[in-house]
Write a protein that holds these residues in place. Structure first.
Motif, PDB file in Angstrom:
ATOM      1  N   PHE A 293       0.819  -1.221   0.000  1.00 36.55           N
ATOM      2  CA  PHE A 293       0.000   0.000   0.000  1.00 36.55           C
ATOM      3  C   PHE A 293       0.848   1.266   0.000  1.00 36.55           C
ATOM      4  O   PHE A 293       0.343   2.348  -0.235  1.00 36.55           O
ATOM      5  N   THR A 294       2.129   1.117   0.331  1.00 34.69           N
ATOM      6  CA  THR A 294       2.947   2.335   0.494  1.00 34.69           C
ATOM      7  C   THR A 294       4.143   2.361  -0.450  1.00 34.69           C
ATOM      8  O   THR A 294       5.156   2.967  -0.137  1.00 34.69           O
ATOM      9  N   ARG A 295       4.023   1.657  -1.576  1.00 34.75           N
ATOM     10  CA  ARG A 295       5.147   1.676  -2.515  1.00 34.75           C
ATOM     11  C   ARG A 295       5.290   3.063  -3.117  1.00 34.75           C
ATOM     12  O   ARG A 295       4.331   3.610  -3.658  1.00 34.75           O
ATOM     13  N   PRO A 296       6.503   3.646  -3.029  1.00 39.92           N
ATOM     14  CA  PRO A 296       6.670   5.002  -3.552  1.00 39.92           C
ATOM     15  C   PRO A 296       6.705   4.999  -5.073  1.00 39.92           C
ATOM     16  O   PRO A 296       6.990   3.970  -5.684  1.00 39.92           O
ATOM     17  N   PRO A 297       6.401   6.164  -5.695  1.00 40.81           N
ATOM     18  CA  PRO A 297       6.522   6.221  -7.154  1.00 40.81           C
ATOM     19  C   PRO A 297       7.988   6.068  -7.572  1.00 40.81           C
ATOM     20  O   PRO A 297       8.887   6.241  -6.760  1.00 40.81           O
ATOM     21  N   GLY A 298       8.188   5.765  -8.844  1.00 37.01           N
ATOM     22  CA  GLY A 298       9.551   5.546  -9.339  1.00 37.01           C
ATOM     23  C   GLY A 298      10.054   4.194  -8.885  1.00 37.01           C
ATOM     24  O   GLY A 298       9.277   3.260  -8.685  1.00 37.01           O
ATOM     25  N   CYS A 299      11.361   4.086  -8.702  1.00 41.19           N
ATOM     26  CA  CYS A 299      11.939   2.832  -8.190  1.00 41.19           C
ATOM     27  C   CYS A 299      11.492   2.686  -6.744  1.00 41.19           C
ATOM     28  O   CYS A 299      11.669   3.604  -5.936  1.00 41.19           O
ATOM     29  N   HIS A 300      10.919   1.533  -6.396  1.00 43.59           N
ATOM     30  CA  HIS A 300      10.366   1.370  -5.044  1.00 43.59           C
ATOM     31  C   HIS A 300      11.438   1.420  -3.963  1.00 43.59           C
ATOM     32  O   HIS A 300      11.141   1.595  -2.788  1.00 43.59           O
ATOM     33  N   PHE A 301      12.697   1.253  -4.356  1.00 48.65           N
ATOM     34  CA  PHE A 301      13.789   1.256  -3.371  1.00 48.65           C
ATOM     35  C   PHE A 301      14.307   2.675  -3.120  1.00 48.65           C
ATOM     36  O   PHE A 301      15.093   2.883  -2.203  1.00 48.65           O
ATOM     37  N   ASN A 302      13.872   3.652  -3.925  1.00 53.04           N
ATOM     38  CA  ASN A 302      14.542   4.964  -3.880  1.00 53.04           C
ATOM     39  C   ASN A 302      14.633   5.632  -2.501  1.00 53.04           C
ATOM     40  O   ASN A 302      15.658   6.220  -2.183  1.00 53.04           O
ATOM     41  N   PRO A 303      13.597   5.524  -1.611  1.00 54.10           N
ATOM     42  CA  PRO A 303      13.749   6.210  -0.320  1.00 54.10           C
ATOM     43  C   PRO A 303      14.879   5.635   0.544  1.00 54.10           C
ATOM     44  O   PRO A 303      15.361   6.308   1.450  1.00 54.10           O
ATOM     45  N   ARG A 304      15.295   4.404   0.262  1.00 53.69           N
ATOM     46  CA  ARG A 304      16.339   3.774   1.081  1.00 53.69           C
ATOM     47  C   ARG A 304      17.688   3.769   0.369  1.00 53.69           C
ATOM     48  O   ARG A 304      18.657   3.231   0.897  1.00 53.69           O
ATOM     49  N   CYS A 305      17.722   4.308  -0.834  1.00 53.02           N
ATOM     50  CA  CYS A 305      18.915   4.148  -1.667  1.00 53.02           C
ATOM     51  C   CYS A 305      19.824   5.369  -1.532  1.00 53.02           C
ATOM     52  O   CYS A 305      19.404   6.500  -1.791  1.00 53.02           O
ATOM     53  N   ALA A 306      21.071   5.121  -1.152  1.00 56.06           N
ATOM     54  CA  ALA A 306      22.023   6.224  -0.973  1.00 56.06           C
ATOM     55  C   ALA A 306      22.389   6.852  -2.313  1.00 56.06           C
ATOM     56  O   ALA A 306      22.917   7.961  -2.355  1.00 56.06           O
ATOM     57  N   MET A 307      22.118   6.138  -3.400  1.00 57.54           N
ATOM     58  CA  MET A 307      22.536   6.637  -4.716  1.00 57.54           C
ATOM     59  C   MET A 307      21.375   7.165  -5.550  1.00 57.54           C
ATOM     60  O   MET A 307      21.523   7.396  -6.750  1.00 57.54           O
ATOM     61  N   ALA A 308      20.217   7.344  -4.905  1.00 59.43           N
ATOM     62  CA  ALA A 308      19.020   7.722  -5.680  1.00 59.43           C
ATOM     63  C   ALA A 308      19.194   9.074  -6.378  1.00 59.43           C
ATOM     64  O   ALA A 308      19.735  10.024  -5.803  1.00 59.43           O
ATOM     65  N   MET A 309      18.760   9.109  -7.626  1.00 60.68           N
ATOM     66  CA  MET A 309      18.816  10.351  -8.410  1.00 60.68           C
ATOM     67  C   MET A 309      17.374  10.835  -8.616  1.00 60.68           C
ATOM     68  O   MET A 309      16.423  10.147  -8.261  1.00 60.68           O
TER      69      MET A 309
END
Ligand SMILES: Nc1ncnc2c1ncn2[C@@H]1O[C@H](COP(=O)(O)OP(=O)(O)OP(=O)(O)O)[C@@H](O)[C@H]1O
Ligand SMILES: [Mg+2]
Length: 337
Positions: A293-309
């Protein structure tokens, strides 16, 4: 036409050894209807060849068990779409009755807790033989097959033990019985969902060794679900990493461990406890995975990813293929999926 010694030979369709035994394409699984529907597994594709062992890994809640249940069509409330092909037959398109016949015959499954698969009031012999009895095999022939499978799984004194009840068996022996139940119908594909998690480490190793040799000897395609990367390293030929209902990376086991590409896979491997590290130095991936229910838009891992762009917060990355690896990550050039 060229005259060859085989000119009059009957036409035999070419066999393709490379053709996968289990071929899953675009598998999605949802619960509920209309606006309340929630997608638990999203557009998953993979293949497992004869005698190949593939591990499906990921944190708790990533959708591993839901994927397994969808392949076996175990939950009537799940809406399953996509293609699950085994030997030319698409399981998703079968009627419930046809699917009941396929379970055990083309695809078998072993669960984490052997007690949940065993009937405490039925003898081991009757339970192992049951699949064959339901298919009309005589009691004597089914018993003989049960003995053979239990022997194959190195259950000592199997003939005597056919008359025993589950509570008389140790945890490791019970799990062998459950594996025997899954194998007696000679399936081509075996799905094992955390089959050894409830066992202590030594017993776990023995059961996995057995499963390994059985898959080699029978040419069985095995899909092993686990969150234990140590087990993956010793057992699997290939690894698929699942995050929030999607496969985000796949590779052969050695390159996956040597050079994981997705930041999530790197985090998972960093989280393996190492003997040379003190407890407080253990790494883990910060944050928690999203729920369906709480999957973020974009790559679902982005909030936890140190390399997110920026793009990672907008577009889900496409799966790109380089050599044996497949990865869905913008860092590796995956465009919009
Ligand atoms: N029968 C169900 N109805 C609704 N939601 C479900 C059902 N079964 C699982 N889910 C949800 O689907 C998601 C994936 O669950 P799943 O059991 O596949 O995770 P998993 O990867 O097997 O985790 P674990 O490592 O803990 O076994 C979770 O958010 C879970 O709450
Ligand atoms: Mg699970």
């Amino acid at each position: 036409m060229v005259d060859t010694p085989f000119a009059n030979a009957p036409l035999v369709p070419a066999t393709n050894d490379a053709a996968p035994l289990l071929d899953v394409r675009g598998l999605s699984v949802s619960f509920g209807h209309g606006p309340a529907a929630v997608r638990l597994v999203d557009n998953v594709s993979f293949a497992v060849g004869a005698g190949e062992r593939v591990a499906l890994v990921g944190e708790s809640g990533s959708g591993k068990s839901v994927t397994a249940q969808a392949l076996m069509r175990l939950n009537p409330h799940m809406q399953v779409s996509g293609v699950v092909q085994i030997g030319g037959c698409n399981l998703v398109a079968l009627s419930d009755k046809e699917m009941t016949a396929e379970r055990g015959a083309s695809i078998g499954m072993v669960f984490q807790d052997p007690m949940s698969s065993l009937d405490p009031l039925m003898t081991i012999g009757d339970q192992v033989a049951e699949t064959l009895r339901l298919r009309g095999v005589s009691a004597a022939a089914a018993r003989a097959r049960a003995l053979r499978v239990l022997d194959e799984l190195r259950v000592d004194r199997a003939a005597e033990r056919l008359a025993a009840y589950p509570h008389e068996f140790s945890g490791g022996m019970r799990q062998r019985v459950v594996i025997a139940m899954a194998l007696i119908g000679e399936p081509k594909v075996l799905i094992a969902d955390e089959p050894t998690t409830a066992l202590d480490v030594r017993v776990q190793e023995r059961v996995l060794d057995l499963l390994y040799s059985v898959s080699k000897e029978r040419g069985l395609a095995v899909l092993l679900i686990t969150h234990d990367m140590g087990i993956v390293a010793g057992f699997a030929d290939r690894v698929m990493v699942m995050y929030a209902g999607r496969i985000i990376e796949q590779n052969d086991v050695e390159p996956l461990f040597a050079s994981p590409r997705h930041p999530y896979t790197q985090g998972l491997l960093g989280a393996i406890p190492r003997i040379d590290q003190k407890r407080e130095q253990l790494q883990s991936i910060p944050g928690a995975p999203p729920t369906p229910f709480t999957r973020p838009p974009g790559c679902h891992f982005n909030p936890r990813c140190a390399m997110a762009m920026e793009i990672c917060r907008k577009d889900y990355p496409a799966m790109i293929e380089t050599g044996s690896a497949r990865v869905a990550c913008h860092i590796h050039g995956g465009g919009h999926a």
